[in-house]
Design a protein around this motif. Structure first.
Motif, PDB file in Angstrom:
ATOM      1  N   ARG A 147     -14.433 -45.526 -34.336  1.00 39.30           N
ATOM      2  CA  ARG A 147     -13.776 -44.481 -35.129  1.00 39.30           C
ATOM      3  C   ARG A 147     -13.386 -43.283 -34.269  1.00 39.30           C
ATOM      4  NH1 ARG A 147     -17.176 -42.961 -40.311  1.00 39.30           N
ATOM      5  NH2 ARG A 147     -18.898 -43.163 -38.823  1.00 39.30           N
ATOM      6  N   MET A 148     -14.280 -42.882 -33.354  1.00 34.35           N
ATOM      7  CA  MET A 148     -13.969 -41.742 -32.494  1.00 34.35           C
ATOM      8  C   MET A 148     -12.801 -42.045 -31.563  1.00 34.35           C
ATOM      9  SD  MET A 148     -17.573 -39.849 -31.513  1.00 34.35           S
ATOM     10  CE  MET A 148     -18.316 -41.274 -30.702  1.00 34.35           C
ATOM     11  N   ILE A 149     -12.763 -43.266 -31.032  1.00 35.30           N
ATOM     12  CA  ILE A 149     -11.682 -43.642 -30.112  1.00 35.30           C
ATOM     13  C   ILE A 149     -10.340 -43.690 -30.842  1.00 35.30           C
ATOM     14  CG2 ILE A 149     -10.783 -45.559 -28.746  1.00 35.30           C
ATOM     15  CD1 ILE A 149     -12.951 -43.834 -27.393  1.00 35.30           C
ATOM     16  N   ILE A 150     -10.334 -44.266 -32.046  1.00 36.09           N
ATOM     17  CA  ILE A 150      -9.096 -44.317 -32.835  1.00 36.09           C
ATOM     18  C   ILE A 150      -8.617 -42.908 -33.158  1.00 36.09           C
ATOM     19  CG2 ILE A 150      -8.127 -44.970 -35.073  1.00 36.09           C
ATOM     20  CD1 ILE A 150      -9.899 -47.471 -34.978  1.00 36.09           C
ATOM     21  N   MET A 151      -9.556 -42.027 -33.527  1.00 33.64           N
ATOM     22  CA  MET A 151      -9.204 -40.639 -33.835  1.00 33.64           C
ATOM     23  C   MET A 151      -8.614 -39.938 -32.606  1.00 33.64           C
ATOM     24  SD  MET A 151     -11.657 -37.419 -34.722  1.00 33.64           S
ATOM     25  CE  MET A 151     -12.083 -37.330 -32.975  1.00 33.64           C
ATOM     26  N   VAL A 152      -9.245 -40.116 -31.441  1.00 34.03           N
ATOM     27  CA  VAL A 152      -8.802 -39.447 -30.216  1.00 34.03           C
ATOM     28  C   VAL A 152      -7.391 -39.878 -29.835  1.00 34.03           C
ATOM     29  CG1 VAL A 152      -9.184 -39.433 -27.717  1.00 34.03           C
ATOM     30  CG2 VAL A 152     -11.079 -38.966 -29.255  1.00 34.03           C
ATOM     31  N   TRP A 153      -7.141 -41.186 -29.808  1.00 29.27           N
ATOM     32  CA  TRP A 153      -5.811 -41.679 -29.422  1.00 29.27           C
ATOM     33  C   TRP A 153      -4.758 -41.349 -30.478  1.00 29.27           C
ATOM     34  CZ3 TRP A 153      -4.305 -43.647 -24.791  1.00 29.27           C
ATOM     35  CH2 TRP A 153      -5.299 -44.033 -23.894  1.00 29.27           C
ATOM     36  N   GLY A 154      -5.131 -41.445 -31.757  1.00 34.85           N
ATOM     37  CA  GLY A 154      -4.174 -41.196 -32.838  1.00 34.85           C
ATOM     38  C   GLY A 154      -3.755 -39.739 -32.941  1.00 34.85           C
ATOM     39  N   VAL A 155      -4.718 -38.824 -32.924  1.00 35.56           N
ATOM     40  CA  VAL A 155      -4.407 -37.397 -33.013  1.00 35.56           C
ATOM     41  C   VAL A 155      -3.601 -36.949 -31.800  1.00 35.56           C
ATOM     42  CG1 VAL A 155      -5.432 -35.086 -33.038  1.00 35.56           C
ATOM     43  CG2 VAL A 155      -6.395 -36.875 -34.468  1.00 35.56           C
ATOM     44  N   SER A 156      -3.944 -37.469 -30.636  1.00 34.48           N
ATOM     45  CA  SER A 156      -3.219 -37.097 -29.412  1.00 34.48           C
ATOM     46  C   SER A 156      -1.778 -37.599 -29.455  1.00 34.48           C
ATOM     47  CB  SER A 156      -3.931 -37.681 -28.194  1.00 34.48           C
ATOM     48  OG  SER A 156      -5.246 -37.195 -28.111  1.00 34.48           O
ATOM     49  N   LEU A 157      -1.566 -38.783 -30.003  1.00 36.94           N
ATOM     50  CA  LEU A 157      -0.200 -39.301 -30.141  1.00 36.94           C
ATOM     51  C   LEU A 157       0.620 -38.406 -31.051  1.00 36.94           C
ATOM     52  CD1 LEU A 157       1.949 -41.462 -29.670  1.00 36.94           C
ATOM     53  CD2 LEU A 157       0.937 -42.776 -31.556  1.00 36.94           C
ATOM     54  N   ALA A 158       0.037 -37.963 -32.162  1.00 38.13           N
ATOM     55  CA  ALA A 158       0.744 -37.067 -33.081  1.00 38.13           C
ATOM     56  C   ALA A 158       1.113 -35.763 -32.387  1.00 38.13           C
ATOM     57  CB  ALA A 158      -0.123 -36.800 -34.310  1.00 38.13           C
ATOM     58  N   CYS A 159       0.191 -35.221 -31.606  1.00 41.06           N
ATOM     59  CA  CYS A 159       0.451 -33.990 -30.851  1.00 41.06           C
ATOM     60  C   CYS A 159       1.608 -34.186 -29.878  1.00 41.06           C
ATOM     61  CB  CYS A 159      -0.805 -33.564 -30.107  1.00 41.06           C
ATOM     62  SG  CYS A 159      -0.564 -32.185 -28.963  1.00 41.06           S
ATOM     63  N   SER A 160       1.603 -35.306 -29.173  1.00 39.96           N
ATOM     64  CA  SER A 160       2.664 -35.600 -28.212  1.00 39.96           C
ATOM     65  C   SER A 160       4.029 -35.697 -28.895  1.00 39.96           C
ATOM     66  CB  SER A 160       2.355 -36.909 -27.487  1.00 39.96           C
ATOM     67  OG  SER A 160       3.437 -37.321 -26.686  1.00 39.96           O
ATOM     68  N   VAL A 193       5.059 -34.321 -31.675  1.00 41.49           N
ATOM     69  CA  VAL A 193       5.516 -33.017 -32.173  1.00 41.49           C
ATOM     70  C   VAL A 193       6.004 -32.133 -31.034  1.00 41.49           C
ATOM     71  CG1 VAL A 193       4.782 -30.871 -33.281  1.00 41.49           C
ATOM     72  CG2 VAL A 193       4.078 -33.063 -34.244  1.00 41.49           C
ATOM     73  N   LEU A 194       5.162 -31.918 -30.021  1.00 47.35           N
ATOM     74  CA  LEU A 194       5.490 -30.977 -28.944  1.00 47.35           C
ATOM     75  C   LEU A 194       6.652 -31.466 -28.083  1.00 47.35           C
ATOM     76  CD1 LEU A 194       2.059 -29.638 -27.647  1.00 47.35           C
ATOM     77  CD2 LEU A 194       3.706 -28.521 -29.137  1.00 47.35           C
TER      78      LEU A 194
END
Length: 216
Positions: free
Chosen positions: A78-91, A93-94
Motif C-alpha cells: 500500500r505504501m509503495i502504490i501510494m508513493v508512486w501514484g501520488v508522485s505521478l500525479a504531481c509530475s 500537474v507540474l
C-alpha cells in the motif's frame, strides 16, 4: 528493491547528459518532454520513498519485536502504490503547467537536462503562478517528508544512548543520502526563481541525479 529500481531509472538521464557535454549535436526534441515528466516523477517518488524508509528504520529499532507485524507485506504494498501514484500525479500537474508556458521561440536551455526550473526561466511571460505551484508542492513533497524523517530519527535518538548508536550503525548511510538529496532539492526548488545562478543550479542537479543514486 524500489529504491534500487528508482535509482537505476534516475541514471537514464546520464547518456543524454554526456551527449550534451561532449557531442556536437545538442538537440533534444520529444525526448525533452519525456525527460521532464519522468525526471519529476522519479524525483518526487524518491522524496516520499526516503520518508517511508525512515519509518521502516524507526520501527526496526524502536519496535523490533513487533516489526514483522507492523511492517507487513500488505502495508508495504500500500505504501509503495501510494508513493508512486501520488508522485505521478504531481509530475503530471507540474510538468503540464511548465510545458504550457509560452517561450516565444526561445528554445535554448542553459542546463544539462530538461529540468523544471531551467524550463520555467526561458518562458517569456510572468511565471509567478507556476513558481508558486512548484513551491507549494515542493513543501508537500520535500519539506514534509524531511520533517517526518527528522521526527523518526529524533525518537530513535531520544530513546537511549544505545538507540543513538543503533541509529548511527543501522541508518547512517540513509541519513547521509537524505542530507545530500533533500539539501540540494531545497536549494534548487524552494527558492525564488531569480535567487540562484544558473551555474549553481546546474551544479546541484548533479547531486540528486548522479551522486545520490550512486551512493544508494
Amino acid at each position: 528493491r524500489n529504491l534500487s529500481f528508482l535509482d537505476l531509472c534516475f541514471t537514464t538521464i546520464v547518456p543524454q547528459f554526456l551527449v550534451n557535454l561532449w557531442g556536437l549535436n545538442k538537440t533534444i526534441t520529444v525526448g525533452c518532454v519525456i525527460q521532464l515528466y519522468v525526471y519529476m516523477w522519479l524525483g518526487s517518488t524518491e522524496c516520499l520513498l526516503l520518508a517511508v524508509m525512515s519509518y521502516d528504520c524507526f520501527t526496526a529499532i524502536c519496535n523490533l519485536l513487533h516489526y514483522l507485524v507492523i511492517i507487513n507485506p500488505h502495508l508495504c504494498l500500500r505504501m509503495i502504490i501510494m508513493v508512486w501514484g501520488v508522485s505521478l500525479a504531481c509530475s503530471l500537474v507540474l510538468c503540464t503547467l511548465t510545458l504550457n508556458l509560452p517561450r516565444c521561440g526561445n528554445n535554448i536551455l542553459n542546463h544539462f537536462a530538461c529540468e523544471m526550473p531551467a524550463m520555467i526561466k526561458i518562458a517569456c511571460v510572468d511565471t509567478k503562478a507556476v513558481e508558486m505551484s512548484v513551491f507549494a508542492l515542493g513543501i508537500v513533497f520535500v519539506l514534509t517528508p524531511l520533517f517526518l524523517i527528522l521526527i523518526s530519527y529524533g525518537y530513535i535518538a531520544m530513546k537511549s544512548k544505545a538507540g543513538q548508536r543503533k541509529a548511527i550503525n543501522t541508518c547512517g548511510s540513509h541519513l547521509t543520502v537524505v542530507s545530500i538529496f533533500y539539501g540540494t532539492l531545497i536549494y534548487t526548488y524552494l527558492q525564488p526563481g531569480n535567487s540562484t545562478s544558473k551555474d549553481q543550479g546546474k551544479f546541484f542537479t548533479l547531486f540528486y541525479t548522479i551522486i545520490t543514486p550512486s551512493l544508494n
